[in-house]
Design an enzyme around this catalytic site. Structure first.
Site, PDB file in Angstrom:
ATOM      1  N   ASP A  41      50.384  71.467  62.090  1.00  8.72           N
ATOM      2  CA  ASP A  41      50.765  70.886  63.386  1.00  8.72           C
ATOM      3  C   ASP A  41      49.855  69.723  63.809  1.00  8.72           C
ATOM      4  OD1 ASP A  41      52.319  73.204  63.281  1.00  8.72           O
ATOM      5  OD2 ASP A  41      51.016  74.303  64.647  1.00  8.72           O
ATOM      6  N   GLU A 211      61.608  73.110  67.156  1.00 10.87           N
ATOM      7  CA  GLU A 211      60.296  73.067  67.803  1.00 10.87           C
ATOM      8  C   GLU A 211      59.639  71.722  67.501  1.00 10.87           C
ATOM      9  OE1 GLU A 211      58.573  76.463  65.932  1.00 10.87           O
ATOM     10  OE2 GLU A 211      58.157  75.418  64.044  1.00 10.87           O
TER      11      GLU A 211
END
Length: 327
Positions: A41, A211
């Site tokens: 991420d 997401e």
């Protein structure tokens, strides 16, 4: 005999020189992953003349209790800054520190983060914010509580990205469980400014969204990007849309980042860098090495990102070599 020895020595030195040159050439590129360790991420930022990457520490949720950061002057050589934030300074957070998003405002640095992986409105956790005087921290909890701790519009409060619009307004895009919201942050990042219709959280979910939202502006257009597929599987990927405003509507154009079975799998959850003053663009993302099957074994990588003549993003070629040093 002497002539043969001389020829042999020349060949040996030539081979050694070629090997040395090859190693030097390799040092001119970042390689992928760009730094060792399990990290996912990644959020990229530019502060002054340095590039920063803020990733999730990729481990079991109970071990995700801190963030590390990495800085570089050329995208090739990276310095690790350990534990810039941990749960010891965020009393309401206990695990699952995810997907940091970092912005600078008024000589302060703010890191937005998800914590605790809450599953309903009754659990403690969600999206918080911490502040520091330097990009490497240490960061301290700003509000003493989550900024977002409810499932507004069905969006799990995770995977936040903070976007500064052309007029100076800051917006937070976030959301898991296939829903994405946007809200306008106030000037102190301690709360929100309601929209004209009185609502605070607007849903802007595009087709295929799972997401990891991200947004940037190019040539006056808003590029909205997100992750699709399952984060633990090989089908994890990135898709995007283009709109005339940060609120959409966002019509899905297609995928631009995904696995290459010859290089790596699970390429997703990314951020984008434009080198200031240039038209050079990079995508920073995580992926899973081919010999790894554990869902948490993810590494951070960088590759170039290009646009075609119509302004569409070309499919990204994921590489082992990475990118050349920026001078």
């Amino acid at each position: 005999m002497i002539k043969k020895v001389a020829i042999l020595l020349v060949a040996v030195f030539a081979t050694a020189f070629a090997s040395s040159q090859s190693k030097n050439d390799q040092k001119k590129k970042s390689g992928n992953p760009v730094f060792p360790g399990w990290y996912a991420d990644p959020e990229v930022a530019v502060f002054g003349k340095e590039y920063w990457i803020y990733p999730t520490y990729s481990a079991r949720y109970e071990k995700q209790v801190f963030f590390d950061a990495f800085s570089s002057k050329d995208l090739v050589h990276w310095t690790k800054h350990e534990r810039i934030l941990d749960t010891a300074t965020v009393k309401w957070a206990r695990r699952a520190l995810w997907a940091p998003a970092v912005v600078e405002q008024n000589k302060k640095y703010y890191i937005f983060f998800g914590a605790n992986d809450i599953q309903n409105d009754h659990e403690l956790g969600g999206i918080g914010v911490a502040v520091a005087d330097r990009p490497q921290g240490p960061f301290k909890d700003l509000t003493g509580r989550p900024l977002i701790d409810k499932f507004y519009n069905g969006a799990q409060p995770i995977d936040q990205f903070v976007f500064k619009d052309k007029d100076g307004a800051y917006y937070i895009f976030y959301g898991g469980w296939r829903h994405c919201n946007v809200a306008r942050l106030n000037n102190t990042f301690t709360g929100f400014v309601p929209f004209a219709d009185g609502t605070t959280f607007k849903e802007v979910t595009p087709e295929g969204y799972v997401e990891g939202p991200f947004m940037f502006i190019k040539d006056g257009k808003y590029y909205f990007m997100w992750s699709e597929g399952g984060w633990g599987g090989p089908d994890y990927s990135v898709a995007y849309a283009i709109a005339d405003s940060p609120f959409g509507p966002f019509r899905r154009i297609g995928k631009i980042l995904q696995q290459d079975p010859a290089v790596a799998t699970g390429a997703g959850h990314h951020s984008v860098l434009q080198v200031p003053g240039t038209d050079h663009w990079y995508i920073i993302y995580h992926r899973r090495p081919l010999d790894e099957t554990h869902p948490d074994h993810r590494v951070t990588c960088i590759d170039r990102m290009y646009f075609d003549e119509q302004g569409y993003i070309k499919p990204v070629k994921i590489t082992r070599e990475g990118v050349e040093a920026i001078r």
